[in-house]
Design an enzyme around this catalytic site. Sequence first.
Site, short mmCIF file in Angstrom:
data_model
loop_
_atom_site.label_atom_id
_atom_site.label_comp_id
_atom_site.label_asym_id
_atom_site.label_seq_id
_atom_site.Cartn_x
_atom_site.Cartn_y
_atom_site.Cartn_z
N CYS A 51 82.93 -1.84 61.90
CA CYS A 51 84.20 -1.09 61.88
C CYS A 51 83.85 0.33 62.31
CB CYS A 51 84.82 -1.12 60.49
SG CYS A 51 84.85 -2.75 59.71
N LYS B 284 79.05 7.25 61.90
CA LYS B 284 78.04 6.32 61.39
C LYS B 284 77.33 5.60 62.54
CE LYS B 284 80.57 5.58 57.08
NZ LYS B 284 81.77 6.35 57.47
N ASP C 69 87.83 -7.88 67.22
CA ASP C 69 87.82 -8.10 65.77
C ASP C 69 86.43 -8.56 65.37
OD1 ASP C 69 88.08 -9.07 63.19
OD2 ASP C 69 90.08 -9.88 63.53
N CYS D 203 85.20 4.74 51.06
CA CYS D 203 85.43 6.09 50.49
C CYS D 203 86.54 5.97 49.45
CB CYS D 203 85.79 7.08 51.58
SG CYS D 203 87.18 6.58 52.59
#
Length: 602
Positions: free
Chosen positions: A250, A256, A303, A422
């Site tokens: 993702c 990241k 996806d 988060c």
Amino acid sequence: MSLYLEAATILESPQTTSLKAIIYNPSKPFKSPQPKLYALIVETLKFQDILKEVVENSGILKLERKLTPLLSILLTHDLLLTKSGIATSSGPLKDALLRHKARLNAEFTRARLRRGHADIKSLIGAVNAEHSRESEDGVTKTATGLTSFNPRWVRVNALQTTLEDSLSSPTFHAFQEVGSVSDMFFFDVVRKTYYRKAEILPNILAIHPSHDITSSELYKSGKIILQSASSCLPAIMLDPPKGSMVVDGCAAPGNKTTHLAALVGSSGKIFAVERDRRRADILEMMITKAGAEGIVTTLKATDFTTIMEGHPAWQASYILLDPSCSGSGILQRVDWDISKLNLPSSDTTSSHPSKKKRKRDETLPNGSASQPEERETKQLEEEIQDDDTSRERLQSLSDFQVAIILHAFLFPNARRITYSTCSVHAEENEHVVARVLNSEIAKERGWRVQSRDENPLSTWHRRGLVGELSDLKSSLEEQRRVADGCIRVHRTDSLGGGFFVTCFTRQVDDKGQFGGGIGNLDIVPAQEDKSRSQVLGDTTEVENQEWNGLSDEGPNEAVSAVDIADGDPRSGKRQKRKPGKAQQGRTEKTNRQFQKGRKGWS
């Protein structure tokens, strides 16, 4: 008295920028220490409704003509709410207020009791709870009485430079290292200092939030990246070796991803998966700016749960998953609007409070300061109560997060998988961990949570909540081991917001084979053209509606870090940086190759 006169001047002036900028970057220097000036104004703004009520009901503005409404609430704040009292020697304004000290105290007591608070500490805690967000100067005080410091975190991009070269550059050469985050916040003026926690955050440093480095050459060239320390933890915990193959499931906006690229180096390979085309464009710009084009292949409009046997990413050994979540751990900066100051009237003749609509702080429940042993639990409860996420929404997000992890468990060569959010909610954290560990896929393929002493973040003090793992079908000892393998970051931990991360690893037998007879298992393909996420429950609508990645420096920062080459990154003017030709070509070739004949991969 200059402190109060200067504070009044600021509050009387039209606000054209943030309060922090007015105080820390003034056109003319102030006589008063900047932190004291800022603290006085912010605290007065927080308590303004109570102070207005006290001043009006005492009637002192009719009796003391030298006192203005603005000066009256500034002085009354320090008289009633600070231990040291009014911070000035005797003078006509101070004397005017002190003549009515008894009356002011009496009205303050009435105002406190009307709000249902037995003591001043309880009242202060309740008002602070209304403002327990990241303040502009980076200092937050919560209802539990804990003070946290929220600096700006900077990651040095090891693909383009080193920490040593960055610190010796014009941007940071005048900065001095301090021993703790709080040391950056206790000076009369903001100094050029930085803080490092090298044992768990290599190539990452913190600076005071008032330092603007977005116009520096280091930032513009991608040699440094603004990224909260908490969002750096997943890549650090995954710890992929140099030259390894990694999937970021993702990936957008790309902080990241580029962190992973720095860890695997030029000989490594990263597949950055992003299903949303617009966010994938931002991701590619970030990759280009960071100099990671030769390492990262972007899988646009893909996806993650549709990647399966035959796709080159299927052979990855390391997977980072940071899926959509409620975002309940994200710090929101408080922008103090001085134009909305609620001043007392000097025309009031009543000694009783007006029958006006109750303010939010009047309806807060009564309470007292927490005992030390209860503070951590109370702190987390405060964060959770502060977010209005419904149980239904959390369950939908949790279902989607479980589907993502279960698909990652199918990758035949995967050795480690990090899962992070988060979020402060256990439904998205420990509950998800318990659900996937209870699955047949986890048991057949030998997946477990990495033990604390096995991962690079073993020294971090705050771990998972064992009480939230009661659904894990294992012994209490194993539940404790799993909780100890998870990491929680609270908003008050100074790492840039609430966060959760854990690492799943596979058991290896004496012959170096994965546990559970992995090599002999057949991969179960998705049903016809459906992705695994569709088989397990359609969460597309939820994912598109929810927060889609950590914005480390406010709502515009994720974009500004990659697509604004010059000027103020918060100006809103976007100068798009196109991805390099090599990056575009590699992406198009990969997508073209694996869309053909595989309908779910587009």
